[in-house]
Design a protein around this motif. Structure first.
Motif, PDB file in Angstrom:
ATOM      1  N   SER A  38       0.900  -1.145   0.150  1.00  0.00           N
ATOM      2  CA  SER A  38       0.080   0.151   0.051  1.00  0.00           C
ATOM      3  C   SER A  38       1.037   1.202  -0.007  1.00  0.00           C
ATOM      4  O   SER A  38       0.744   2.119  -0.940  1.00  0.00           O
ATOM      5  N   LYS A  39       1.754   1.275   0.845  1.00  0.00           N
ATOM      6  CA  LYS A  39       2.772   2.582   0.837  1.00  0.00           C
ATOM      7  C   LYS A  39       3.502   2.591  -0.402  1.00  0.00           C
ATOM      8  O   LYS A  39       3.627   3.662  -0.866  1.00  0.00           O
ATOM      9  N   SER A  41       2.514   1.503  -3.389  1.00  0.00           N
ATOM     10  CA  SER A  41       1.826   2.156  -4.303  1.00  0.00           C
ATOM     11  C   SER A  41       1.500   3.551  -4.353  1.00  0.00           C
ATOM     12  O   SER A  41       1.416   4.403  -5.042  1.00  0.00           O
ATOM     13  N   GLU A  42       1.490   4.216  -2.963  1.00  0.00           N
ATOM     14  CA  GLU A  42       1.334   5.659  -2.545  1.00  0.00           C
ATOM     15  C   GLU A  42       2.638   6.360  -3.182  1.00  0.00           C
ATOM     16  O   GLU A  42       2.346   7.404  -3.740  1.00  0.00           O
ATOM     17  N   ASP A  43       3.788   5.804  -2.616  1.00  0.00           N
ATOM     18  CA  ASP A  43       4.921   6.503  -2.932  1.00  0.00           C
ATOM     19  C   ASP A  43       5.701   6.465  -4.421  1.00  0.00           C
ATOM     20  O   ASP A  43       6.185   7.329  -4.884  1.00  0.00           O
ATOM     21  N   TRP A  45       3.687   5.060  -7.506  1.00  0.00           N
ATOM     22  CA  TRP A  45       2.427   4.858  -8.266  1.00  0.00           C
ATOM     23  C   TRP A  45       2.631   4.131  -9.589  1.00  0.00           C
ATOM     24  O   TRP A  45       2.377   3.017 -10.121  1.00  0.00           O
TER      25      TRP A  45
END
Length: 191
Positions: A38-39, A41-43, A45
């Protein structure tokens, strides 16, 4: 099944404690890897999306081949670590079932799940809840769910396809947890 597992816990507390401990550790590893993904994907993408798209067309054994930079390598490593943790979870659940004399992951489902996990784009496949013969699930990457649905349908398993929400996990407006339950229910019909 729950009663049989509890009986096993009482009859062999040392083995039960050991199995539960290993299961808890594997669950924690899986949770941490999902948080890491998840992290990532945020950082990162673009790297994340590229890896997911590429891996969705490959079996897990070839996922490392898609990584062309450090961020993609981290994403692939996290995907594979999540997968390994889940395989360990399944192992301990099967051990528990055998020890308790109940089919938490019956052999027929083990065969289906193993075949599913070897398909292109499949991250996880398992038995939800307390196990038994009534349900299986799969977490796929990209568009791989269609192939899983076709494979399952061909062996008489009815797939229920669910997609991720781009917003992640969230409470919906109609979710009773967002307001008083009494105001969330518009009407009740009692026959």
């Amino acid at each position: 099944m729950v009663g049989s597992v509890k009986q096993w816990q009482k009859s062999d507390p040392q083995k039960a404690t050991d199995t539960w401990s290993k299961l808890g550790m594997a669950n924690s590893v899986l949770e941490n890897q999902l948080r890491s993904l998840s992290k990532l994907s945020e950082d990162h993408w673009d790297a994340y999306e590229s890896v997911v798209r590429s891996c969705s067309r490959l079996t897990f054994m070839k996922w490392t081949e898609v990584a062309t930079n450090q961020q993609q390598e981290l994403i692939v490593k996290s995907l594979l670590a999540a997968r390994d943790a889940f395989l360990e979870i399944r192992l301990h659940m099967r051990e528990m079932g055998v020890a308790a004399g109940v089919p938490i992951e019956p052999e027929s489902q083990t065969q289906l799940l193993d075949a599913t996990m070897n398909m292109e784009g499949v991250l996880l496949a398992g038995v939800p809840g307390a196990g038994g013969f009534d349900a299986v699930f799969s977490v796929t990457l990209g568009e791989a769910s269609g192939a899983v649905a076709n494979a399952w349908s061909s062996v008489g398993v009815l797939p229920l396809l669910v997609r991720e929400d781009s917003r992640g996990v969230s409470l919906e407006a109609g979710d009773p947890r967002t307001e008083e339950v009494s105001t969330a229910v518009s009407s009740i019909q009692i026959s």
